[in-house]
Design an enzyme around this catalytic site. Structure first.
Site, PDB file in Angstrom:
ATOM      1  N   ARG A 221      32.985  42.681  41.330  1.00 43.23           N
ATOM      2  CA  ARG A 221      32.042  42.108  42.282  1.00 43.23           C
ATOM      3  C   ARG A 221      30.649  42.672  42.011  1.00 43.23           C
ATOM      4  NH1 ARG A 221      35.292  38.739  42.915  1.00 43.23           N
ATOM      5  NH2 ARG A 221      36.401  38.117  44.818  1.00 43.23           N
ATOM      6  N   HIS A 269      30.399  34.147  36.741  1.00 44.02           N
ATOM      7  CA  HIS A 269      31.622  34.427  37.525  1.00 44.02           C
ATOM      8  C   HIS A 269      32.784  33.551  37.031  1.00 44.02           C
ATOM      9  CE1 HIS A 269      33.179  36.002  41.624  1.00 44.02           C
ATOM     10  NE2 HIS A 269      34.206  35.730  40.817  1.00 44.02           N
TER      11      HIS A 269
HETATM   12  P1  NDP Z   1      44.499  44.976  42.923  1.00 48.89           P
HETATM   13  O1  NDP Z   1      44.425  45.111  44.392  1.00 48.89           O
HETATM   14  O2  NDP Z   1      45.791  44.585  42.301  1.00 48.89           O
HETATM   15  O3  NDP Z   1      44.039  46.347  42.223  1.00 48.89           O
HETATM   16  C1  NDP Z   1      43.011  47.136  42.719  1.00 48.89           C
HETATM   17  C2  NDP Z   1      42.992  48.470  41.978  1.00 48.89           C
HETATM   18  O4  NDP Z   1      41.844  49.214  42.396  1.00 48.89           O
HETATM   19  C3  NDP Z   1      44.210  49.337  42.283  1.00 48.89           C
HETATM   20  O5  NDP Z   1      44.629  50.031  41.133  1.00 48.89           O
HETATM   21  C4  NDP Z   1      43.664  50.330  43.323  1.00 48.89           C
HETATM   22  O6  NDP Z   1      44.339  51.592  43.334  1.00 48.89           O
HETATM   23  C5  NDP Z   1      42.255  50.517  42.820  1.00 48.89           C
HETATM   24  N1  NDP Z   1      41.380  51.015  43.889  1.00 48.89           N
HETATM   25  C6  NDP Z   1      41.081  50.434  45.075  1.00 48.89           C
HETATM   26  N2  NDP Z   1      40.263  51.218  45.795  1.00 48.89           N
HETATM   27  C7  NDP Z   1      40.046  52.320  45.053  1.00 48.89           C
HETATM   28  C8  NDP Z   1      39.298  53.505  45.255  1.00 48.89           C
HETATM   29  N3  NDP Z   1      38.614  53.723  46.383  1.00 48.89           N
HETATM   30  N4  NDP Z   1      39.308  54.439  44.269  1.00 48.89           N
HETATM   31  C9  NDP Z   1      40.004  54.246  43.131  1.00 48.89           C
HETATM   32  N5  NDP Z   1      40.742  53.142  42.871  1.00 48.89           N
HETATM   33  C10 NDP Z   1      40.755  52.201  43.832  1.00 48.89           C
HETATM   34  O7  NDP Z   1      43.372  43.927  42.514  1.00 48.89           O
HETATM   35  P2  NDP Z   1      43.319  42.961  41.235  1.00 48.89           P
HETATM   36  O8  NDP Z   1      43.565  43.771  40.023  1.00 48.89           O
HETATM   37  O9  NDP Z   1      44.149  41.759  41.451  1.00 48.89           O
HETATM   38  O10 NDP Z   1      41.785  42.473  41.302  1.00 48.89           O
HETATM   39  C11 NDP Z   1      40.715  43.383  41.248  1.00 48.89           C
HETATM   40  C12 NDP Z   1      39.407  42.699  41.610  1.00 48.89           C
HETATM   41  O11 NDP Z   1      38.977  41.843  40.559  1.00 48.89           O
HETATM   42  C13 NDP Z   1      39.457  41.755  42.820  1.00 48.89           C
HETATM   43  O12 NDP Z   1      39.417  42.476  44.031  1.00 48.89           O
HETATM   44  C14 NDP Z   1      38.233  40.880  42.600  1.00 48.89           C
HETATM   45  O13 NDP Z   1      37.114  41.448  43.250  1.00 48.89           O
HETATM   46  C15 NDP Z   1      38.027  40.924  41.092  1.00 48.89           C
HETATM   47  N6  NDP Z   1      38.241  39.602  40.479  1.00 48.89           N
HETATM   48  C16 NDP Z   1      37.215  39.014  39.789  1.00 48.89           C
HETATM   49  C17 NDP Z   1      37.391  37.796  39.185  1.00 48.89           C
HETATM   50  C18 NDP Z   1      36.311  37.161  38.386  1.00 48.89           C
HETATM   51  O14 NDP Z   1      36.430  36.000  37.990  1.00 48.89           O
HETATM   52  N7  NDP Z   1      35.231  37.851  38.085  1.00 48.89           N
HETATM   53  C19 NDP Z   1      38.669  37.081  39.266  1.00 48.89           C
HETATM   54  C20 NDP Z   1      39.697  37.801  39.978  1.00 48.89           C
HETATM   55  C21 NDP Z   1      39.469  39.014  40.566  1.00 48.89           C
HETATM   56  P3  NDP Z   1      45.880  51.715  43.767  1.00 48.89           P
HETATM   57  O15 NDP Z   1      46.645  51.048  42.625  1.00 48.89           O
HETATM   58  O16 NDP Z   1      46.116  53.148  43.819  1.00 48.89           O
HETATM   59  O17 NDP Z   1      46.011  50.949  45.051  1.00 48.89           O
HETATM   60  C1  OXD Z   2      38.738  36.213  42.678  1.00 49.73           C
HETATM   61  C2  OXD Z   2      37.543  35.687  42.032  1.00 49.73           C
HETATM   62  O1  OXD Z   2      38.631  37.175  43.443  1.00 49.73           O
HETATM   63  O2  OXD Z   2      37.611  34.564  41.475  1.00 49.73           O
HETATM   64  O3  OXD Z   2      39.828  35.666  42.450  1.00 49.73           O
HETATM   65  O4  OXD Z   2      36.523  36.366  41.980  1.00 49.73           O
END
Ligand code: NDP
Ligand code: OXD
Length: 306
Positions: A221, A269
């Site tokens: 993001r 994006h």
């Molecule tokens: P998940 O919820 O599966 O994974 C999130 C990861 O971040 C986990 O490993 C979590 O740790 C870690 N995390 C969260 N908070 C913290 C913190 N405070 N400190 C350290 N680690 C932290 O999400 P996804 O992998 O599915 O997606 C990640 C992000 O990608 C989405 O939230 C979205 O914003 C972005 N995205 C962007 C897209 C694009 O087109 N640009 C498309 C899809 C997603 P733990 O495993 O320990 O919980």
């Molecule tokens: C998502 C994105 O969060 O597209 O899936 O950014």
């Protein structure tokens, strides 16, 4: 069972047809103000009015992985929030990030400029051991990205909230290990969810802790990154460049300094797009499971923010 569809930017007809085929017997319609109560909702960026008018929802299915925008709304009191769980996004994210890393590591933009200028010249091969990659966020997408990068024999560091054991990844966790993770990384890939804890995480201090000549890839993001801090770090040479897919304001406003910084590669994006058929199949499976009283994966913890 009634399903309501409220997704800005998505043409509704193919979604409705897909859900009708996957869940025969379900009644699915596009939400309009004043629409009757539904049991389940499929949403992307719905208005607050939608939430206020659907207090009886059992679950809200977000047609994206990130729920930061959804969690800013007042939600129906008993609704589970369910994010997309891969649904074809992880492989797209892996190809996008691998492409960005390899393009930088192999200096392909330099070669493109040389070829365009009619210059035939080699660059000295770089050592992959000089390019340790740090992946922030080892969830559904981050883990897939880290494993894909490991296939190219780069040293891989990963950082998450809870400890992980992923083959080929040196795992760091929690705030205590963040600085060690940064100090061990030259390329920084962001795949964290946007939460109050992770906003502005890529800032002056973070960038200064990376190995010099760092490279930043932000695919999570825009609000994770302090724009001016990145620009200053590029000017100082601490950061060699960046690939950015997400921005604080989207579309990126005309005149924003990122447009004119040649060391920054921008995309709109698009690193991992929601795939309709995969998403419908996943959500329909989960609705059927919830109807049978079974647990489903991908339930968001609103207090945690992801
Ligand atoms: P998940 O919820 O599966 O994974 C999130 C990861 O971040 C986990 O490993 C979590 O740790 C870690 N995390 C969260 N908070 C913290 C913190 N405070 N400190 C350290 N680690 C932290 O999400 P996804 O992998 O599915 O997606 C990640 C992000 O990608 C989405 O939230 C979205 O914003 C972005 N995205 C962007 C897209 C694009 O087109 N640009 C498309 C899809 C997603 P733990 O495993 O320990 O919980
Ligand atoms: C998502 C994105 O969060 O597209 O899936 O950014």
């Amino acid at each position: 069972m009634k399903i309501t569809f409220c997704c800005t930017d998505a043409k509704p007809e193919p979604w409705l047809q897909g859900f009708s085929a996957a869940l025969p017997g379900a009644e699915i319609s596009v939400w309009q103000p004043g629409a009757p109560q539904a049991d389940y909702a499929v949403v992307w960026a719905p208005p607050q009015q939608f939430m206020d008018e659907q207090p009886g929802l059992k679950a809200l299915f977000n047609i994206g992985a990130g729920v930061d925008a959804l969690l800013k709304l007042r939600l129906p009191p008993h609704a589970l929030v369910v994010r997309l769980d891969d649904a074809g996004m992880a492989v797209q994210m892996a190809e996008y990030v691998c492409h960005a890393v390899i393009r930088h590591f192999r200096e392909f933009d330099g070669y493109e400029a040389d070829m365009a200028a009619g210059r035939w010249g080699y660059r000295k091969p770089r050592l992959r051991s000089d390019f340790p990659i740090g992946v922030m966020g080892l969830g559904v997408l981050g883990e897939r990205v880290a494993k894909a990068l490991a296939q190219f024999d780069f040293p891989i560091n990963g950082w998450s909230r809870s400890p992980k054991a992923i083959e080929g990844v040196r795992a760091f966790s929690g705030a205590d290990q963040f600085n060690d993770f940064l100090a061990a990384s030259r390329v920084l890939v962001n795949l964290l969810p946007l939460t109050p804890e992770t906003a502005d995480v890529i800032n002056k201090d973070t960038l200064a802790r990376l190995l010099p000549g760092a490279y930043v890839i932000n695919v999570a993001r825009g609000a994770h990154l302090v724009d001016d801090d990145l620009l200053a770090a590029i000017d100082s040479g601490q950061v060699a460049g960046a690939t950015l897919d997400v921005f604080r304001t989207e579309p990126l406003p005309a005149g924003h300094a990122f447009w004119s910084q040649p060391r920054i590669t921008l995309t709109p994006h698009t690193s991992a797009r929601t795939l309709r058929d995969e998403s419908i199949a996943q959500i329909a499976r989960k609705i059927a499971a919830l109807q049978r009283g079974e647990a489903v994966a991908g339930i968001v913890n609103p207090a945690r923010g992801y």
